[in-house]
Design an enzyme around this catalytic site. Structure first.
Site, PDB file in Angstrom:
ATOM      1  CD  GLU A  98      -3.014   0.676   0.272  1.00  0.00           C
ATOM      2  OE1 GLU A  98      -2.660   1.610  -0.381  1.00  0.00           O
ATOM      3  OE2 GLU A  98      -4.085   1.046   0.659  1.00  0.00           O
ATOM      4  CG  ASP A 102      -6.049   8.177   6.623  1.00  0.00           C
ATOM      5  OD1 ASP A 102      -5.348   9.186   6.939  1.00  0.00           O
ATOM      6  OD2 ASP A 102      -7.063   8.322   7.087  1.00  0.00           O
ATOM      7  CE  LYS A 130      -2.283  10.189   6.398  1.00  0.00           C
ATOM      8  NZ  LYS A 130      -3.293  11.513   6.042  1.00  0.00           N
ATOM      9  CG  PHE A 152      -4.169  14.825   2.276  1.00  0.00           C
ATOM     10  CD1 PHE A 152      -5.024  13.875   2.526  1.00  0.00           C
ATOM     11  CD2 PHE A 152      -3.794  14.955   1.123  1.00  0.00           C
ATOM     12  CE1 PHE A 152      -5.789  12.978   1.551  1.00  0.00           C
ATOM     13  CE2 PHE A 152      -4.123  13.994  -0.139  1.00  0.00           C
ATOM     14  CZ  PHE A 152      -4.954  13.166   0.036  1.00  0.00           C
ATOM     15  CB  VAL A 153       1.708  13.128   2.336  1.00  0.00           C
ATOM     16  CG1 VAL A 153       2.255  13.775   3.952  1.00  0.00           C
ATOM     17  CG2 VAL A 153       1.204  11.830   2.721  1.00  0.00           C
ATOM     18  NE  ARG A 165      -2.806   8.587  -8.819  1.00  0.00           N
ATOM     19  CZ  ARG A 165      -3.239   8.272  -7.847  1.00  0.00           C
ATOM     20  NH1 ARG A 165      -2.666   7.925  -6.663  1.00  0.00           N
ATOM     21  NH2 ARG A 165      -4.740   8.086  -7.848  1.00  0.00           N
TER      22      ARG A 165
END
Ligand code: IMP
Ligand code: MG
Length: 175
Positions: A98, A102, A130, A152-153, A165
């Site tokens: 993955e 989250d 996270k 948020f990355v 991306r």
């Protein structure tokens, strides 16, 4: 501008490359002599996956799944499998790859998929984790590239609404 709203670099290209080599070495040692099937969760994992499989120094087979749970920067809670893996996993050791974990909803749905198909083992490898955001409490994550704070990355395969991306490093998205 290309890096608009994403000026801050959280993890550099060099740090990512170094950590991926370490994970590859660890996975190579752990799966020695075993029949390994790597399943990439598209689309976010594609860059990490490409780097990781080249850092694993043993034979393996590869397949992909497509799962979706996000709209914008929030999980919808409901995970949809848009493409299933075709590879036969019975008796084989499955490593799900993955981009980021989250809430944990996505993987909590994918792991039983392979267990129910009689995989010999099912483990998880994620580029980023996270933990402060976890909602699925009993999700065991076997290999983690980096633990990151609640931000948020984007980049290195991770998207915001399907963009960004292709940033070579992990950047923080600030709307
Ligand atoms: P979970 O089901 O909440 O664990 O979310 C997993 C999926 O949400 C990941 O595969 C990503 O596609 C997406 N996601 C979660 N956090 C982020 C983020 O910070 N940036 C980009 N995508 C994210
Ligand atoms: Mg995504």
């Amino acid at each position: 501008m290309f890096y608009d709203k994403c000026e801050e670099i959280l993890i550099s290209k060099e740090s990512l490359a170094k950590r991926v080599e370490e994970l590859g070495d660890q996975i190579t040692a752990d799966y020695e002599g075993k029949d390994l099937v790597v399943i990439g969760v598209l689309r976010g994992s594609f860059i990490f996956l490409a780097d990781l499989v080249r850092a694993i120094k043993m034979p393996l087979s590869l397949d992909f799944m497509i799962a979706k749970s996000y709209a914008g920067t929030e999980t919808t809670g409901e995970v949809r499998i848009l493409k299933d893996a075709d590879v036969k996993v019975a008796g084989k050791h499955v490593l799900i790859v993955e981009d980021i974990i989250d809430s944990g909803f996505t993987l909590s749905k994918l792991v039983p998929y392979f267990e129910n198909r009689n995989a010999a083992s099912v483990r998880i490898c994620t580029a980023l984790n996270k933990p402060s955001r976890r909602q699925v409490k009993d999700l065991h994550v076997d290999y983690v590239g980096f633990e990151i704070p609640d931000a948020f990355v984007v980049g290195y395969g991770l998207d915001f609404n399907d963009g960004m991306r292709n940033f070579p490093e992990i950047r923080i998205y600030k709307p």
